[in-house]
Design a protein around this motif. Structure first.
Motif, PDB file in Angstrom:
ATOM      1  N   MET A 176       8.797  -4.386  16.641  1.00 18.48           N
ATOM      2  CA  MET A 176       8.294  -4.146  15.295  1.00 18.48           C
ATOM      3  C   MET A 176       8.736  -2.745  14.882  1.00 18.48           C
ATOM      4  O   MET A 176       8.721  -1.821  15.678  1.00 18.48           O
ATOM      5  CB  MET A 176       6.766  -4.246  15.291  1.00 18.48           C
ATOM      6  N   ASP A 177       9.136  -2.615  13.639  1.00 20.97           N
ATOM      7  CA  ASP A 177       9.559  -1.306  13.163  1.00 20.97           C
ATOM      8  C   ASP A 177       8.753  -0.893  11.936  1.00 20.97           C
ATOM      9  O   ASP A 177       7.871  -1.610  11.479  1.00 20.97           O
ATOM     10  CB  ASP A 177      11.063  -1.286  12.884  1.00 20.97           C
ATOM     11  N   VAL A 178       9.085   0.271  11.405  1.00 18.95           N
ATOM     12  CA  VAL A 178       8.321   0.864  10.307  1.00 18.95           C
ATOM     13  C   VAL A 178       8.356  -0.021   9.066  1.00 18.95           C
ATOM     14  O   VAL A 178       7.341  -0.179   8.380  1.00 18.95           O
ATOM     15  CB  VAL A 178       8.860   2.279  10.013  1.00 18.95           C
ATOM     16  N   GLU A 179       9.508  -0.618   8.756  1.00 17.86           N
ATOM     17  CA  GLU A 179       9.613  -1.450   7.556  1.00 17.86           C
ATOM     18  C   GLU A 179       8.693  -2.663   7.630  1.00 17.86           C
ATOM     19  O   GLU A 179       8.093  -3.062   6.632  1.00 17.86           O
ATOM     20  CB  GLU A 179      11.059  -1.910   7.332  1.00 17.86           C
ATOM     21  N   VAL A 180       8.582  -3.246   8.815  1.00 21.77           N
ATOM     22  CA  VAL A 180       7.706  -4.410   8.989  1.00 21.77           C
ATOM     23  C   VAL A 180       6.248  -4.002   8.772  1.00 21.77           C
ATOM     24  O   VAL A 180       5.485  -4.704   8.091  1.00 21.77           O
ATOM     25  CB  VAL A 180       7.904  -5.037  10.387  1.00 21.77           C
ATOM     26  N   LEU A 201       4.631   6.735  12.588  1.00 21.53           N
ATOM     27  CA  LEU A 201       5.518   7.119  11.487  1.00 21.53           C
ATOM     28  C   LEU A 201       4.994   6.690  10.127  1.00 21.53           C
ATOM     29  O   LEU A 201       5.608   6.986   9.107  1.00 21.53           O
ATOM     30  CB  LEU A 201       6.910   6.532  11.717  1.00 21.53           C
ATOM     31  N   ILE A 202       3.879   5.972  10.115  1.00 20.47           N
ATOM     32  CA  ILE A 202       3.313   5.466   8.865  1.00 20.47           C
ATOM     33  C   ILE A 202       1.994   6.172   8.600  1.00 20.47           C
ATOM     34  O   ILE A 202       1.165   6.315   9.500  1.00 20.47           O
ATOM     35  CB  ILE A 202       3.074   3.944   8.947  1.00 20.47           C
ATOM     36  N   ASP A 203       1.793   6.588   7.367  1.00 21.89           N
ATOM     37  CA  ASP A 203       0.518   7.182   6.989  1.00 21.89           C
ATOM     38  C   ASP A 203      -0.484   6.074   6.706  1.00 21.89           C
ATOM     39  O   ASP A 203      -0.159   5.104   6.021  1.00 21.89           O
ATOM     40  CB  ASP A 203       0.662   8.043   5.735  1.00 21.89           C
ATOM     41  N   PRO A 204      -1.706   6.211   7.220  1.00 23.86           N
ATOM     42  CA  PRO A 204      -2.723   5.203   6.894  1.00 23.86           C
ATOM     43  C   PRO A 204      -3.116   5.328   5.427  1.00 23.86           C
ATOM     44  O   PRO A 204      -2.920   6.381   4.818  1.00 23.86           O
ATOM     45  CB  PRO A 204      -3.894   5.560   7.803  1.00 23.86           C
ATOM     46  N   PRO A 205      -3.659   4.260   4.845  1.00 26.75           N
ATOM     47  CA  PRO A 205      -4.142   4.368   3.465  1.00 26.75           C
ATOM     48  C   PRO A 205      -5.191   5.469   3.360  1.00 26.75           C
ATOM     49  O   PRO A 205      -5.907   5.753   4.323  1.00 26.75           O
ATOM     50  CB  PRO A 205      -4.757   3.002   3.182  1.00 26.75           C
ATOM     51  N   ALA A 206      -5.259   6.074   2.207  1.00 25.53           N
ATOM     52  CA  ALA A 206      -6.225   7.153   1.998  1.00 25.53           C
ATOM     53  C   ALA A 206      -7.651   6.625   2.143  1.00 25.53           C
ATOM     54  O   ALA A 206      -7.952   5.506   1.750  1.00 25.53           O
ATOM     55  CB  ALA A 206      -6.029   7.768   0.623  1.00 25.53           C
ATOM     56  N   ALA A 207      -8.491   7.448   2.724  1.00 26.94           N
ATOM     57  CA  ALA A 207      -9.894   7.081   2.864  1.00 26.94           C
ATOM     58  C   ALA A 207     -10.575   7.128   1.503  1.00 26.94           C
ATOM     59  O   ALA A 207     -10.218   7.928   0.640  1.00 26.94           O
ATOM     60  CB  ALA A 207     -10.597   8.033   3.824  1.00 26.94           C
ATOM     61  N   LYS A 208     -11.528   6.245   1.330  1.00 21.73           N
ATOM     62  CA  LYS A 208     -12.273   6.217   0.077  1.00 21.73           C
ATOM     63  C   LYS A 208     -13.123   7.475  -0.034  1.00 21.73           C
ATOM     64  O   LYS A 208     -13.794   7.875   0.925  1.00 21.73           O
ATOM     65  CB  LYS A 208     -13.161   4.971   0.045  1.00 21.73           C
ATOM     66  N   GLN A 209     -13.073   8.103  -1.183  1.00 23.47           N
ATOM     67  CA  GLN A 209     -13.843   9.324  -1.395  1.00 23.47           C
ATOM     68  C   GLN A 209     -15.326   8.982  -1.521  1.00 23.47           C
ATOM     69  O   GLN A 209     -15.687   8.032  -2.214  1.00 23.47           O
ATOM     70  CB  GLN A 209     -13.374  10.034  -2.669  1.00 23.47           C
ATOM     71  N   ASP A 237       5.167  -1.410   7.021  1.00 27.81           N
ATOM     72  CA  ASP A 237       4.989  -1.110   5.600  1.00 27.81           C
ATOM     73  C   ASP A 237       4.812  -2.385   4.786  1.00 27.81           C
ATOM     74  O   ASP A 237       3.962  -2.456   3.897  1.00 27.81           O
ATOM     75  CB  ASP A 237       6.182  -0.322   5.053  1.00 27.81           C
ATOM     76  N   SER A 238       5.597  -3.411   5.087  1.00 28.84           N
ATOM     77  CA  SER A 238       5.475  -4.663   4.341  1.00 28.84           C
ATOM     78  C   SER A 238       4.146  -5.361   4.668  1.00 28.84           C
ATOM     79  O   SER A 238       3.549  -5.993   3.807  1.00 28.84           O
ATOM     80  CB  SER A 238       6.657  -5.590   4.612  1.00 28.84           C
ATOM     81  N   LEU A 239       3.668  -5.219   5.912  1.00 31.47           N
ATOM     82  CA  LEU A 239       2.360  -5.783   6.266  1.00 31.47           C
ATOM     83  C   LEU A 239       1.267  -5.124   5.442  1.00 31.47           C
ATOM     84  O   LEU A 239       0.420  -5.813   4.854  1.00 31.47           O
ATOM     85  CB  LEU A 239       2.068  -5.587   7.757  1.00 31.47           C
ATOM     86  N   TYR A 240       1.272  -3.802   5.367  1.00 31.52           N
ATOM     87  CA  TYR A 240       0.253  -3.093   4.593  1.00 31.52           C
ATOM     88  C   TYR A 240       0.335  -3.459   3.111  1.00 31.52           C
ATOM     89  O   TYR A 240      -0.689  -3.624   2.452  1.00 31.52           O
ATOM     90  CB  TYR A 240       0.389  -1.586   4.757  1.00 31.52           C
ATOM     91  N   ALA A 241       1.559  -3.605   2.598  1.00 30.71           N
ATOM     92  CA  ALA A 241       1.721  -3.996   1.193  1.00 30.71           C
ATOM     93  C   ALA A 241       1.158  -5.396   0.960  1.00 30.71           C
ATOM     94  O   ALA A 241       0.494  -5.648  -0.056  1.00 30.71           O
ATOM     95  CB  ALA A 241       3.193  -3.947   0.798  1.00 30.71           C
ATOM     96  N   GLU A 242       1.384  -6.303   1.906  1.00 32.37           N
ATOM     97  CA  GLU A 242       0.864  -7.669   1.790  1.00 32.37           C
ATOM     98  C   GLU A 242      -0.664  -7.667   1.827  1.00 32.37           C
ATOM     99  O   GLU A 242      -1.316  -8.369   1.054  1.00 32.37           O
ATOM    100  CB  GLU A 242       1.410  -8.529   2.924  1.00 32.37           C
ATOM    101  N   LEU A 243      -1.248  -6.859   2.689  1.00 32.06           N
ATOM    102  CA  LEU A 243      -2.704  -6.798   2.785  1.00 32.06           C
ATOM    103  C   LEU A 243      -3.322  -6.190   1.525  1.00 32.06           C
ATOM    104  O   LEU A 243      -4.422  -6.551   1.132  1.00 32.06           O
ATOM    105  CB  LEU A 243      -3.125  -5.991   4.013  1.00 32.06           C
TER     106      LEU A 243
END
Length: 138
Positions: free
Chosen positions: A1-5, A81-89, A7-13
């Protein structure tokens, strides 16, 4: 698994929690069993996962890949290498002074509740600090 995969998983979610791929005519059925559709079976509406849930997934994947690197199953951890989504304020909504006064007044109907509520309101102590209080502290 690489960074692009990943990133696409997070975008799909973030797009749809059921991974519907925007199929036309997709229906959210009221039950997974065989049935006759009625008004409770509705056309599918994409509903994304919350950023908090995606963050949980991110940290689980990161820990799993760390184990894989340690056990030499994979050479590197691509999740680093991937930043997690920002935490909810946080959005605290404390009671107004008038509402706080009503709460304290109502709590004094039972002295067992009145004192802890009054103590909390007047000192501003956190829940853990109040739970840590002992008679020997007085």
């Amino acid at each position: 698994m690489d960074v692009e995969v990943l990133d696409s998983l997070y975008a799909e979610l973030r797009r749809c929690r059921t991974h519907c791929r925007s199929k036309r005519g997709l229906v959210d059925h009221r039950t997974p069993r065989e049935h006759v559709c009625d008004k409770r079976c509705r056309p599918h509406v994409c509903n994304p996962l919350s950023s908090t849930t995606i963050r949980h997934i991110h940290f689980i994947l990161r820990a799993a890949y760390e184990k894989g690197v340690r056990w030499r199953w994979v050479a590197e951890n691509p999740v680093l290498l991937i930043d997690p989504p920002a935490a909810k304020q946080p959005d605290p909504q404390p009671p107004t002074p008038e509402e706080a006064a009503l709460i304290v007044e109502g709590a004094w109907e039972d002295p067992g509740w009145g004192m802890p509520v009054w103590l909390t309101m007047t000192t501003g102590a956190r829940r853990g600090e109040l739970c840590g209080l002992r008679w020997s502290n007085g």
